[in-house]
Design a protein around this motif. Structure first.
Motif, PDB file in Angstrom:
ATOM      1  N   ALA A 210       0.810  -1.215   0.000  1.00  0.00           N
ATOM      2  CA  ALA A 210       0.000   0.000   0.000  1.00  0.00           C
ATOM      3  C   ALA A 210       0.843   1.264   0.000  1.00  0.00           C
ATOM      4  O   ALA A 210       0.528   2.239  -0.690  1.00  0.00           O
ATOM      5  CB  ALA A 210      -0.956  -0.002   1.195  1.00  0.00           C
ATOM      6  N   ASP A 211       1.915   1.270   0.771  1.00  0.00           N
ATOM      7  CA  ASP A 211       2.756   2.459   0.820  1.00  0.00           C
ATOM      8  C   ASP A 211       3.445   2.698  -0.511  1.00  0.00           C
ATOM      9  O   ASP A 211       3.494   3.812  -1.019  1.00  0.00           O
ATOM     10  CB  ASP A 211       3.787   2.319   1.933  1.00  0.00           C
ATOM     11  CG  ASP A 211       4.692   3.532   1.996  1.00  0.00           C
ATOM     12  OD1 ASP A 211       4.199   4.619   2.314  1.00  0.00           O
ATOM     13  OD2 ASP A 211       5.883   3.395   1.697  1.00  0.00           O
ATOM     14  N   ALA A 212       3.982   1.622  -1.095  1.00  0.00           N
ATOM     15  CA  ALA A 212       4.603   1.744  -2.406  1.00  0.00           C
ATOM     16  C   ALA A 212       3.566   2.170  -3.441  1.00  0.00           C
ATOM     17  O   ALA A 212       3.874   2.928  -4.372  1.00  0.00           O
ATOM     18  CB  ALA A 212       5.237   0.410  -2.812  1.00  0.00           C
ATOM     19  N   THR A 213       2.330   1.713  -3.276  1.00  0.00           N
ATOM     20  CA  THR A 213       1.286   2.080  -4.229  1.00  0.00           C
ATOM     21  C   THR A 213       0.979   3.566  -4.164  1.00  0.00           C
ATOM     22  O   THR A 213       0.846   4.230  -5.201  1.00  0.00           O
ATOM     23  CB  THR A 213       0.009   1.255  -3.968  1.00  0.00           C
ATOM     24  OG1 THR A 213       0.320  -0.137  -4.090  1.00  0.00           O
ATOM     25  CG2 THR A 213      -1.083   1.610  -4.958  1.00  0.00           C
ATOM     26  N   ALA A 214       0.881   4.107  -2.955  1.00  0.00           N
ATOM     27  CA  ALA A 214       0.638   5.548  -2.831  1.00  0.00           C
ATOM     28  C   ALA A 214       1.759   6.339  -3.491  1.00  0.00           C
ATOM     29  O   ALA A 214       1.517   7.313  -4.221  1.00  0.00           O
ATOM     30  CB  ALA A 214       0.499   5.929  -1.362  1.00  0.00           C
ATOM     31  N   ALA A 215       2.990   5.930  -3.257  1.00  0.00           N
ATOM     32  CA  ALA A 215       4.118   6.607  -3.886  1.00  0.00           C
ATOM     33  C   ALA A 215       4.115   6.396  -5.386  1.00  0.00           C
ATOM     34  O   ALA A 215       4.360   7.321  -6.171  1.00  0.00           O
ATOM     35  CB  ALA A 215       5.424   6.088  -3.284  1.00  0.00           C
ATOM     36  N   GLY A 216       3.841   5.147  -5.813  1.00  0.00           N
ATOM     37  CA  GLY A 216       3.883   4.820  -7.231  1.00  0.00           C
ATOM     38  C   GLY A 216       2.856   5.563  -8.053  1.00  0.00           C
ATOM     39  O   GLY A 216       3.116   5.960  -9.191  1.00  0.00           O
ATOM     40  N   VAL A 217       1.664   5.753  -7.499  1.00  0.00           N
ATOM     41  CA  VAL A 217       0.631   6.505  -8.215  1.00  0.00           C
ATOM     42  C   VAL A 217       1.124   7.916  -8.513  1.00  0.00           C
ATOM     43  O   VAL A 217       1.037   8.410  -9.646  1.00  0.00           O
ATOM     44  CB  VAL A 217      -0.674   6.554  -7.397  1.00  0.00           C
ATOM     45  CG1 VAL A 217      -1.650   7.572  -7.987  1.00  0.00           C
ATOM     46  CG2 VAL A 217      -1.316   5.178  -7.340  1.00  0.00           C
ATOM     47  N   VAL A 218       1.663   8.570  -7.496  1.00  0.00           N
ATOM     48  CA  VAL A 218       2.140   9.944  -7.668  1.00  0.00           C
ATOM     49  C   VAL A 218       3.320   9.988  -8.644  1.00  0.00           C
ATOM     50  O   VAL A 218       3.387  10.842  -9.534  1.00  0.00           O
ATOM     51  CB  VAL A 218       2.523  10.548  -6.306  1.00  0.00           C
ATOM     52  CG1 VAL A 218       3.137  11.931  -6.472  1.00  0.00           C
ATOM     53  CG2 VAL A 218       1.297  10.630  -5.399  1.00  0.00           C
ATOM     54  N   GLY A 219       4.253   9.042  -8.484  1.00  0.00           N
ATOM     55  CA  GLY A 219       5.410   9.015  -9.368  1.00  0.00           C
ATOM     56  C   GLY A 219       5.040   8.729 -10.806  1.00  0.00           C
ATOM     57  O   GLY A 219       5.568   9.354 -11.739  1.00  0.00           O
TER      58      GLY A 219
END
Length: 413
Positions: A210-219
């Motif tokens: 989930a944390d990587a997903t939040a970052a990945g969406v923005v990136g």
């Protein structure tokens, strides 16, 4: 590092030492092992998160129209090494950076975003971006440490730095691969939820994070830590993640589903069953708003407004900054966030701003010292601070066996 990266540091340390699931050791006393510089925000030990939390604080202040104290900005610029990189913290900046200093992409990229937003620091920003480009991996991404395997979080924060510095991330390539190629490669298909993984496991398999997903969406959207809400957005649906934008939409759909019932994401830390993860939820708010508009982030935003004040007070400047950035991404007033003036609270953790704006608060250095003495017990606990100390144990062990910590020091919270 800060609330957002504590578990990833733990995960990175675990990977270095080779343990599959580490036991969380009892935390040593959280009393700072170094003197807290007067220009630094927060009273907790800055060894593992000084540059990160300072960068978030300055960036959040900028989004709220606050002109930070000169010495707060000077502290951050003074942390930069001659080659452009930043470490998590340098206690003695008179000493030149050497090969023993563990510089990292996350601290460097966060500093770039803050300094670019503040303006007037082109030379420092250019040097930092040059260093980031020099340590890009062959798959187009970045790991936490130079040469470390690419991960979603590190790649995403570097994308934000490149964009903030006026670069086109799609054109920053290594062996023909851009950071977007790396992010798409870390995205799971829809039948696996459409999330992003942090990194592949030893067998190359991807697991939703989930944390990587939040970052990945923005990136994947080419945005940074201070992303704003998309205009004309709508609820995301999952499809084959062949493009960065579709990967972002898939990740947003995963996050929306994850917060649909309770309004928050849960912690993945050992022993934290179904415990709300405030920092990751704030990151999810930014991601959902950046991908689909402010309305898509309404439920987790409302949950934070109702529940996050005590967490932020205990956790310190990085937590306040994350909430300010969540407010910024959704067009919410950070000075009236569920009854809390986040800007005044953030300002009060460091030197008084040059210009605090209406009702933003602030204080002089003597006030800061008094406040830090009064609140040292709760501030020093910095959400995940025990994990920072645990990571210190891992770091020592890693050094003892000749490894450098790689992987982003921030995965979950």
């Amino acid at each position: 590092m800060n609330v957002r990266r504590s578990a990833a540091i733990l995960a990175a340390a675990t990977a270095v030492i080779g343990a599959a699931t580490p036991a969380v050791a009892a935390s040593p006393s959280p009393s700072p092992s170094v003197a807290i510089p007067s220009g630094l925000y927060g009273s907790a030990d800055p060894t593992y998160d000084g540059v990160w939390r300072q960068s978030l604080a300055l960036l959040a202040q900028d989004t709220a129209g606050v002109e930070p104290a000169g010495k707060a900005v000077d502290w951050l610029t003074g942390q930069q090494c001659a080659n452009g990189s930043f470490a998590a913290f340098r206690a003695d900046t008179a000493k030149a950076c050497d090969a023993k200093l563990m510089v990292d992409t996350n601290s460097t990229a966060a500093a770039v975003q803050a300094l670019a937003a503040l303006g007037g620091h082109d030379a420092a920003v250019d040097k930092a971006v040059g260093w980031l480009k020099s340590v890009q991996n062959a798959d187009g991404g970045w790991g936490y440490a130079p040469g470390g395997a690419s991960d979603t979080n590190s790649t995403s924060v570097v994308v934000g730095a490149l964009a903030a510095a006026g670069e086109k991330p799609a054109e920053v390539v290594k062996d023909g691969k851009s950071p977007y190629d790396a992010l798409v490669g870390l995205a799971l298909p829809c039948d696996a939820g459409g999330a992003f993984a942090y990194q592949p496991d030893k067998e190359g398999a991807l697991s939703a994070n989930a944390d990587a997903t939040a970052a990945g969406v923005v990136g994947a959207l080419g945005e940074g830590l201070a992303a704003e809400a998309a205009t004309g957005g709508a609820a995301a649906t999952c499809a084959a993640p062949g493009t960065p934008r579709q990967a972002a939409a898939n990740g947003a759909a995963y996050l929306a589903k994850a917060v649909a019932e309770d309004g928050y994401l849960t912690s993945v830390l050992p022993g934290a069953e179904n415990q709300p993860d405030y920092g990751n939820t704030a990151d999810a708010v930014v991601a959902l708003a950046a991908q689909g508009g402010a309305e898509q982030a309404r439920k987790p935003l409302t949950w934070l407004q109702r529940n996050a004040a005590a967490w932020a007070k205990q956790s310190g400047p990085a937590a306040y900054a994350q909430l300010v950035l969540a407010a910024h991404a959704t067009g919410t007033d950070p000075r009236a966030f569920g009854g809390t003036d986040l800007v005044a609270a953030l300002n009060a953790t460091g030197p008084a701003p040059q210009s605090a704006g209406e009702a933003a608060g602030g204080h002089d250095d003597s006030d800061e010292k008094d406040a830090e003495e009064k609140d040292s017990d709760e501030k020093d606990s910095d959400d995940g601070f025990g994990i920072w100390w645990t990571v210190g144990v891992f770091l020592v062990a890693g050094i003892g066996i000749g490894f450098l910590i790689s992987g982003r020091r921030k995965q979950q919270p």
